[in-house]
Design an enzyme around this catalytic site. Structure first.
Site, PDB file in Angstrom:
ATOM      1  N   ASP A 266       9.984  36.640  24.444  1.00 48.39           N
ATOM      2  CA  ASP A 266       9.437  37.991  24.449  1.00 48.39           C
ATOM      3  C   ASP A 266      10.541  39.030  24.629  1.00 48.39           C
ATOM      4  OD1 ASP A 266       6.868  37.211  24.052  1.00 48.39           O
ATOM      5  OD2 ASP A 266       6.227  37.408  26.135  1.00 48.39           O
ATOM      6  N   LYS A 288       6.534  41.784  21.792  1.00 43.20           N
ATOM      7  CA  LYS A 288       5.412  42.687  21.533  1.00 43.20           C
ATOM      8  C   LYS A 288       5.460  43.772  22.588  1.00 43.20           C
ATOM      9  CE  LYS A 288       2.166  39.513  21.778  1.00 43.20           C
ATOM     10  NZ  LYS A 288       2.944  38.279  21.930  1.00 43.20           N
ATOM     11  N   ASP A 321       4.205  35.392  34.160  1.00 46.51           N
ATOM     12  CA  ASP A 321       3.485  34.122  34.078  1.00 46.51           C
ATOM     13  C   ASP A 321       2.739  34.071  32.747  1.00 46.51           C
ATOM     14  OD1 ASP A 321       2.189  31.782  36.008  1.00 46.51           O
ATOM     15  OD2 ASP A 321       0.822  32.490  34.458  1.00 46.51           O
ATOM     16  N   ALA A 350       4.512  39.591  37.629  1.00 45.49           N
ATOM     17  CA  ALA A 350       5.166  40.834  38.033  1.00 45.49           C
ATOM     18  C   ALA A 350       4.559  41.426  39.300  1.00 45.49           C
ATOM     19  CB  ALA A 350       5.102  41.836  36.884  1.00 45.49           C
ATOM     20  N   MET A 403       0.881  46.980  32.264  1.00 44.30           N
ATOM     21  CA  MET A 403       1.021  47.650  30.956  1.00 44.30           C
ATOM     22  C   MET A 403       0.144  48.909  30.869  1.00 44.30           C
ATOM     23  SD  MET A 403       0.755  44.067  28.834  1.00 44.30           S
ATOM     24  CE  MET A 403      -0.743  43.659  29.759  1.00 44.30           C
TER      25      MET A 403
END
Length: 494
Positions: A266, A288, A321, A350, A403
């Site tokens: 990622d 992404k 994770d 996180a 996010m």
């Protein structure tokens, strides 16, 4: 005497210059003489006896330390209760001494040299023909580390790092390998079948703390004749890379990275985590990121399937994770539908890293009886319509929005519209656990303004709940941390 490295055909050395030659010496049944009764000498006695050496100690009884006395009493070493002399070196394979004075060290060194016996004077490098390195013992697997006497503490630190990487059961697996070689050669044809067998053996030995059993051997040889035909069958491991700092990676994740043929990683995976991967592995960025050009999930799934069916060991490396907002469910379903074996290695999510960074318990019993992880955007990069805002407004819980940077204003308004107090404590942390980590602390009614201060260029976590009230009280401490450059920047609106 100048050291000369052997050149290759292109003029470059095949082997870089070495401070010392690392040699593993068979001392089984060999005579080794030791002078001195100190704890340092006792450690060398234990080490040499572990190698099967026949140790002879020269030291007056009154000068024996407690550790050495215990060794003399319980082991088979020969104790000569008098000082060393020049006649002790006959038939000796090695000579070791712990000498208090420079004069005695020089005398022992010269006597051993005259008898052509390799010599080591403890803690006196000038009188050492060889040195004892720091050892990782999984015998018959032995790792020795040397810094040429320059930095023993560094050697110990390296040893500790290697100790964490090598399972203690590796010694049993290595002994099993010694006994299996003939059977493997008899049962499996030369070439691909044997190579695949040993690859499986090695992967298993490095990924478990369980020693092998008779059932293990049976399993390893089960369907041995089909191994070659299975060479096209690969696998995929979904690996959690954690929040960014390489030290937060699990040992199992590190082993998976070291065994990978292909790594699909990622955008948020840190460079220091990738540095731990197998050098020969091919790496593909499949990141992404919200608001940026991204790799489609279907394309990522296709890549995993294609590489696995080509017989590759694929690691799908995800930030945090893999099972927390990582689309692991979609990937696992596709791989299982294709008949591809898939494993999952969890990582530190996180939110846990944020709690550790802030030294804040997400479930402090005085403030929160539950914690919720909430996605801050849907497939269309907007707030999911299925969020139960009324339940999230409950004061007896902690909510962590992943996010959610671009949705901060809507999160603020939705929670207050459903009854959450405007003064509820809020923290925003970007790039948690990384060098560029930034923090903002305030109240719910200022969340949108706070997000403007932090920005949305880096991954952001939003924490909401009374557990974060202590962040404001710790303002002085955090400002002090800023002055030490441990935190890049901290914003407080009050």
């Amino acid at each position: 005497m100048r050291r000369i490295a052997l050149p290759q055909s292109d003029g470059q050395p095949r082997i870089a210059a070495l401070a010392k030659l690392p040699v593993f010496w068979n001392l089984s049944g060999k005579r080794v003489v030791i002078a001195g009764g100190s704890d340092g000498a006792a450690w060398k006695v234990e080490l040499l006896q572990a190698c099967g050496a026949e140790v002879e100690l020269y030291c007056e009884t009154d000068y024996l330390g407690e550790t050495m006395k215990a060794l003399v009493a319980r082991t088979a070493m020969t104790h000569h209760a008098h000082p060393w002399h020049c006649g002790i070196f006959g038939r000796a394979a090695l000579a070791v001494a712990d000498c208090e004075t420079e004069e005695e060290a020089r005398a022992f060194f010269c006597a051993a040299r005259a008898a052509a016996v390799p010599v080591n004077i403890i803690d006196k490098p000038a009188y050492c023909q060889f040195q004892f390195g720091s050892i990782v013992n999984r015998s018959p697997v032995i790792v020795s580390i040397s810094t040429d006497g320059a930095a023993p503490i560094l050697a110990q630190a390296i040893r500790q790092r290697i100790e964490t990487l090598l399972p203690h059961s590796l010694r049993e697996w290595a002994r099993l390998a010694q006994t299996l070689r003939s059977a493997v050669n008899m049962k499996l044809s030369q070439g691909g079948a044997r190579r695949l067998f040993w690859e499986r053996f090695v992967n298993r030995s490095l990924s478990t703390n369980e020693p092998p059993t008779a059932a293990t051997v049976d399993q390893l040889f089960a369907n041995a004749g089909q191994i070659a035909s299975e060479s096209t069958s690969g696998s995929v491991t979904l690996v959690g890379a954690g929040p960014g700092a390489a030290e937060l990676l699990t040992l199992k994740a590190m082993r998976a990275l070291q065994a990978a043929d292909v790594i699909l990683f990622d955008d948020l995976v840190s460079a220091e985590v990738l540095e731990l991967a197998r050098r020969e592995a091919k790496r593909f960025l499949v990141g992404k990121r919200g608001g940026r050009e991204s790799c489609r999930q279907d394309d990522i799934n296709d890549m995993m399937v294609r590489f696995a069916k080509a017989g590759k060991r694929v690691v799908r490396l995800k930030s945090g994770d893999p099972m927390i907002f990582g689309r692991a469910g979609e990937e696992i379903a596709r791989l299982e539908n294709e008949g591809i074996h898939v494993d999952v290695v969890p990582g530190i999510t996180a939110a846990s890293a944020m709690a550790a960074s802030l030294k804040t318990s997400l479930t402090h019993r005085d403030h929160a009886q539950q914690v919720r992880f909430v996605t801050g955007h849907s497939r269309n990069y907007e707030l999911p319509r299925t969020i139960d805002w009324l339940s999230l407004a409950d004061a007896n819980q902690t909510s962590i929005f992943y996010m959610g940077g671009r949705m901060a204003g809507q999160i603020e308004q939705s929670l207050m519209d459903n009854g959450m107090k405007s003064g509820t404590p809020v923290v925003v942390v970007s790039s948690v656990s990384r060098a560029q980590e930034r923090r903002w602390a305030g109240t719910l009614c200022n969340l949108a303004k706070g997000m403007q201060t932090i920005g949305v260029d880096e991954p952001v976590l939003i924490g909401i709940g009374d557990v974060f009230g202590d962040v404001a009280l710790a303002r002085a401490q955090l400002v002090q941390l800023t002055s030490k450059k441990r935190v890049k920047r901290i914003e407080f609106p009050f």
